[in-house]
Enzyme design. Structure first.
Site, mmCIF file in Angstrom:
data_model
loop_
_atom_site.group_PDB
_atom_site.id
_atom_site.type_symbol
_atom_site.label_atom_id
_atom_site.label_comp_id
_atom_site.label_asym_id
_atom_site.label_seq_id
_atom_site.Cartn_x
_atom_site.Cartn_y
_atom_site.Cartn_z
ATOM 1 N N VAL A 85 -45.191 6.190 15.280
ATOM 2 C CA VAL A 85 -46.102 5.054 15.108
ATOM 3 C C VAL A 85 -45.296 3.758 14.992
ATOM 4 C CG1 VAL A 85 -47.912 6.436 14.042
ATOM 5 C CG2 VAL A 85 -46.185 5.360 12.612
ATOM 6 N N THR A 89 -42.158 -5.642 11.700
ATOM 7 C CA THR A 89 -41.611 -6.392 10.570
ATOM 8 C C THR A 89 -42.775 -6.792 9.663
ATOM 9 O OG1 THR A 89 -39.894 -7.245 12.031
ATOM 10 C CG2 THR A 89 -40.225 -8.413 9.958
ATOM 11 N N PHE A 221 -25.519 -3.373 17.344
ATOM 12 C CA PHE A 221 -24.311 -3.566 18.172
ATOM 13 C C PHE A 221 -24.671 -4.086 19.564
ATOM 14 C CE2 PHE A 221 -20.186 -1.714 16.596
ATOM 15 C CZ PHE A 221 -20.543 -1.711 15.262
ATOM 16 N N LEU A 222 -25.745 -3.530 20.142
ATOM 17 C CA LEU A 222 -26.139 -3.973 21.488
ATOM 18 C C LEU A 222 -26.557 -5.442 21.458
ATOM 19 C CD1 LEU A 222 -28.140 -0.807 22.596
ATOM 20 C CD2 LEU A 222 -25.986 -1.623 23.583
ATOM 21 N N CYS A 271 -37.513 -4.226 19.533
ATOM 22 C CA CYS A 271 -36.520 -3.568 18.669
ATOM 23 C C CYS A 271 -35.431 -4.465 18.101
ATOM 24 C CB CYS A 271 -35.859 -2.427 19.438
ATOM 25 S SG CYS A 271 -36.987 -1.086 19.733
HETATM 26 C C1 UDX Z 1 -33.378 -1.441 23.258
HETATM 27 C C2 UDX Z 1 -32.215 -0.440 23.283
HETATM 28 O O1 UDX Z 1 -31.450 -0.675 24.486
HETATM 29 C C3 UDX Z 1 -32.740 0.985 23.235
HETATM 30 O O2 UDX Z 1 -31.658 1.899 23.166
HETATM 31 C C4 UDX Z 1 -33.630 1.144 22.009
HETATM 32 O O3 UDX Z 1 -34.192 2.446 21.975
HETATM 33 C C5 UDX Z 1 -34.737 0.115 22.016
HETATM 34 O O4 UDX Z 1 -34.190 -1.202 22.100
HETATM 35 P P1 UDX Z 1 -35.143 -2.340 25.022
HETATM 36 O O5 UDX Z 1 -35.453 -3.368 23.979
HETATM 37 O O6 UDX Z 1 -36.266 -1.589 25.633
HETATM 38 O O7 UDX Z 1 -34.142 -1.249 24.442
HETATM 39 O O8 UDX Z 1 -34.371 -3.055 26.239
HETATM 40 P P2 UDX Z 1 -32.856 -3.498 26.497
HETATM 41 O O9 UDX Z 1 -32.499 -3.108 27.881
HETATM 42 O O10 UDX Z 1 -31.939 -3.059 25.440
HETATM 43 O O11 UDX Z 1 -32.961 -5.089 26.501
HETATM 44 C C6 UDX Z 1 -33.268 -5.817 25.325
HETATM 45 C C7 UDX Z 1 -33.186 -7.308 25.607
HETATM 46 O O12 UDX Z 1 -31.850 -7.735 25.822
HETATM 47 C C8 UDX Z 1 -33.972 -7.765 26.846
HETATM 48 O O13 UDX Z 1 -34.641 -8.966 26.569
HETATM 49 C C9 UDX Z 1 -32.887 -7.966 27.878
HETATM 50 O O14 UDX Z 1 -33.242 -8.889 28.867
HETATM 51 C C10 UDX Z 1 -31.752 -8.497 27.012
HETATM 52 N N1 UDX Z 1 -30.422 -8.300 27.611
HETATM 53 C C11 UDX Z 1 -29.948 -7.041 27.827
HETATM 54 C C12 UDX Z 1 -29.631 -9.413 27.899
HETATM 55 O O15 UDX Z 1 -30.036 -10.564 27.697
HETATM 56 N N2 UDX Z 1 -28.370 -9.199 28.403
HETATM 57 C C13 UDX Z 1 -27.864 -7.956 28.636
HETATM 58 O O16 UDX Z 1 -26.702 -7.851 29.086
HETATM 59 C C14 UDX Z 1 -28.689 -6.834 28.336
HETATM 60 P P1 ADP Z 2 -43.742 1.966 19.729
HETATM 61 O O1 ADP Z 2 -43.194 0.859 20.591
HETATM 62 O O2 ADP Z 2 -42.894 2.222 18.501
HETATM 63 O O3 ADP Z 2 -44.060 3.212 20.469
HETATM 64 P P2 ADP Z 2 -46.546 1.143 19.763
HETATM 65 O O4 ADP Z 2 -47.150 0.013 19.003
HETATM 66 O O5 ADP Z 2 -46.416 1.042 21.251
HETATM 67 O O6 ADP Z 2 -45.121 1.406 19.080
HETATM 68 O O7 ADP Z 2 -47.359 2.486 19.451
HETATM 69 C C1 ADP Z 2 -47.663 2.972 18.202
HETATM 70 C C2 ADP Z 2 -49.005 3.689 18.257
HETATM 71 O O8 ADP Z 2 -49.207 4.360 17.003
HETATM 72 C C3 ADP Z 2 -50.225 2.804 18.481
HETATM 73 O O9 ADP Z 2 -50.927 3.221 19.633
HETATM 74 C C4 ADP Z 2 -51.075 3.006 17.180
HETATM 75 O O10 ADP Z 2 -52.468 3.029 17.446
HETATM 76 C C5 ADP Z 2 -50.601 4.362 16.721
HETATM 77 N N1 ADP Z 2 -50.811 4.621 15.285
HETATM 78 C C6 ADP Z 2 -50.452 3.857 14.228
HETATM 79 N N2 ADP Z 2 -50.772 4.458 13.058
HETATM 80 C C7 ADP Z 2 -51.348 5.641 13.370
HETATM 81 C C8 ADP Z 2 -51.886 6.735 12.600
HETATM 82 N N3 ADP Z 2 -51.855 6.709 11.266
HETATM 83 N N4 ADP Z 2 -52.417 7.783 13.256
HETATM 84 C C9 ADP Z 2 -52.411 7.798 14.620
HETATM 85 N N5 ADP Z 2 -51.925 6.834 15.395
HETATM 86 C C10 ADP Z 2 -51.392 5.751 14.792
#
Ligand code: UDX
Ligand code: ADP
Length: 452
Positions: A85, A89, A221-222, A271
């Protein structure tokens, strides 16, 4: 094995589809409170855009992959329950703006304790602060329903846009659990799932706290690498060095490596910022303010980069964008996703609107409603317009701000676009995506991140 995943979001949906595809002897049911989302997972119009996902879902759906709102029944019937889920923040109370809001995780734990149904393995998939498993354990441990629970941590490292490839062939899978006999047995059960398509040596097992903390650390770190190269991009602009050349030169050092060194208008996504704020909050909580401050700087540098980008626009456009029209190409936080959470486009567009610019927005995947709600605008706000292609968005504007590196932008007919713009026409490439010679030959005044 019967598997339940609570939460059908960006993480739960694709991850469970991949488990179902590869573990044909297991029944995988993804449950969610949101009926609309579940209906969408049961259709060909999936709730998230992710290349290759529909094929994987279709291969398993109805066979051993199910999407349902029958939460209690599915929990009761399952041997393994993944909690996937959202952990946003906190936007209220203590830790507001920094700590992770764990109320959804807590509510899942309480629900699992309430419905019972047998001994179970409960796996944290959501990214959570270190020691969250303690809360889950305590809630389950005090349920008095007569069943025993093993709590594991199995963070997800997939990146949006490449989720299927990341899940099919991950660098590693991480599973943490108690180092007791029962804990180790539970770990081995989850290892045996992944081991059906991932080599055993790529499955790392640790104690619970190391697993939880590794996820936050990996993201920190990333993000830190991106803030580091973005910091250098500012210096490049001031000195005449070229940030891509610097990135290439340092990335060939095998100790540094070439990935995640692309300077940009800033990182976005659900993230990076959230996890760093959370890491820093944890450090404060454990009495480590210097460590907290060290990581906070990564987020500050990211905010600075977004501000700097807007400042460049202002400087180049004679210090005012009031009444001018600017085309926004790309709103997603990166290419190949319809996700705009924490996208740098939000900060850039908001500031341009503050400066009274008009925005003509085009993104291939992010829906108009998402863009409006991210910018806190209502549907009939005259300061923004939405377009079906980049050429249409740019028509009649004074400048283009390219904010997402969608492949289709590489193929723009720049001469044709330039002809229909107000002059002088500016091109602000926030991703260093497009061949600079082509942009300039088309007639644009070109401004790129990290280029003097
Ligand atoms: C990230 C982590 O990579 C992944 O392992 C974790 O599970 C979730 O968070 P995500 O946020 O989906 O994944 O995408 P990512 O490819 O990491 O890019 C994050 C942001 O950094 C994007 O806005 C991307 O455009 C930016 N980015 C990435 C840069 O600006 N420069 C780079 O060299 C790489
Ligand atoms: P992530 O990017 O971490 O996968 P999302 O916001 O895309 O997060 O998805 C989280 C999902 O979890 C949403 O679809 C939300 O409806 C569901 N969710 C939150 N709390 C509960 C709960 N208590 N039972 C079932 N589903 C839930």
């Amino acid at each position: 094995m019967k598997i339940c995943c609570i939460g059908a979001g960006y993480v739960g949906g694709p991850t469970m589809a991949m488990i179902a595809k590869n573990c044909v002897d297991s029944k995988v049911t993804v449950v969610d409170l949101n009926q609309e989302r579940i209906d969408s997972w049961n259709s060909d119009d999936l709730p998230i855009y992710e290349p290759g996902l529909l094929e994987v879902v279709k291969a398993a759906r109805g066979r051993n992959l199910f999407f349902s709102t029958e939460i209690d029944q599915t929990i009761q019937d399952s041997d393994i329950i993944f909690i996937s889920v959202n952990t946003p923040t906190k936007d209220y109370g203590s830790g507001k703006g920094r700590a992770a809001d764990l109320r959804f995780v807590e509510s899942c734990a309480r629900n699992i304790a309430k419905v019972g149904g047998g001994n179970k393995i409960v796996v944290e998939k959501s990214t959570v602060p270190v020691r969250t498993a303690q809360m889950v354990k305590e809630i389950l441990g005090e349920s008095n329903n007569g069943f025993s629970y093993q709590v594991l941590s199995n963070p997800e490292f997939l990146a949006e846009g490449t989720a299927i490839a990341d899940l099919e062939n991950p660098d590693r899978v991480l599973i943490g659990g108690d180092q007791s006999k029962e804990g180790l047995e539970a770990i081995e059960k989850v290892v045996s799932l992944y081991n059906q398509w991932i080599d055993r040596e790529n499955i790392i097992t640790t104690n619970l706290w190391s697993s939880e903390l590794s996820k936050l650390t990996a993201n920190a770190f990333l993000a830190q690498r991106i803030s580091s190269i973005n910091a250098i991009s500012a210096l490049c602009e001031a000195t005449g060095a070229d940030v891509d050349e610097v990135a290439n030169a340092i990335g060939t050092d095998s100790r540094i490596g070439p990935k995640f060194l692309k300077s940009s208008v800033g990182f976005g996504g659900s993230c990076f910022q959230k996890d760093i704020l959370n890491l820093s909050y944890l450090c404060q909580h454990f009495g480590l303010p210097e460590v907290a401050e060290y990581w906070d700087q990564v987020v500050r540098m990211n905010d600075y980069q977004k501000d700097r980008f807007v400042q460049r626009i202002m400087d180049a456009m004679f210090n005012t964008v009031s009444g001018k029209k600017i085309a926004i190409l790309g709103f997603a936080f990166k290419k190949d996703t319809n996700d705009a959470r924490e996208s740098p486009a939000i900060a850039v567009c908001s500031r341009l609107l503050d400066e009274r610019a008009h925005l003509a927005i085009y993104d291939p995947q992010v829906p108009k409603d998402t863009i409006l709600s991210s910018l806190r605008l209502d549907a009939n706000d005259k300061r923004v317009s939405f377009h079906d292609c980049a050429t249409d968005a740019a028509n009649g504007t004074h400048a283009i701000a390219l904010l997402t590196e969608w492949d289709e932008f590489k193929k723009l007919n720049l001469k044709e676009i330039y002809a229909e713009m107000e002059k002088p026409a500016h091109f602000f490439d926030g991703r260093n995506l497009i061949d600079p010679i082509e942009v300039q030959n088309a007639g644009f005044r070109l401004h790129r991140i990290g280029k003097g």
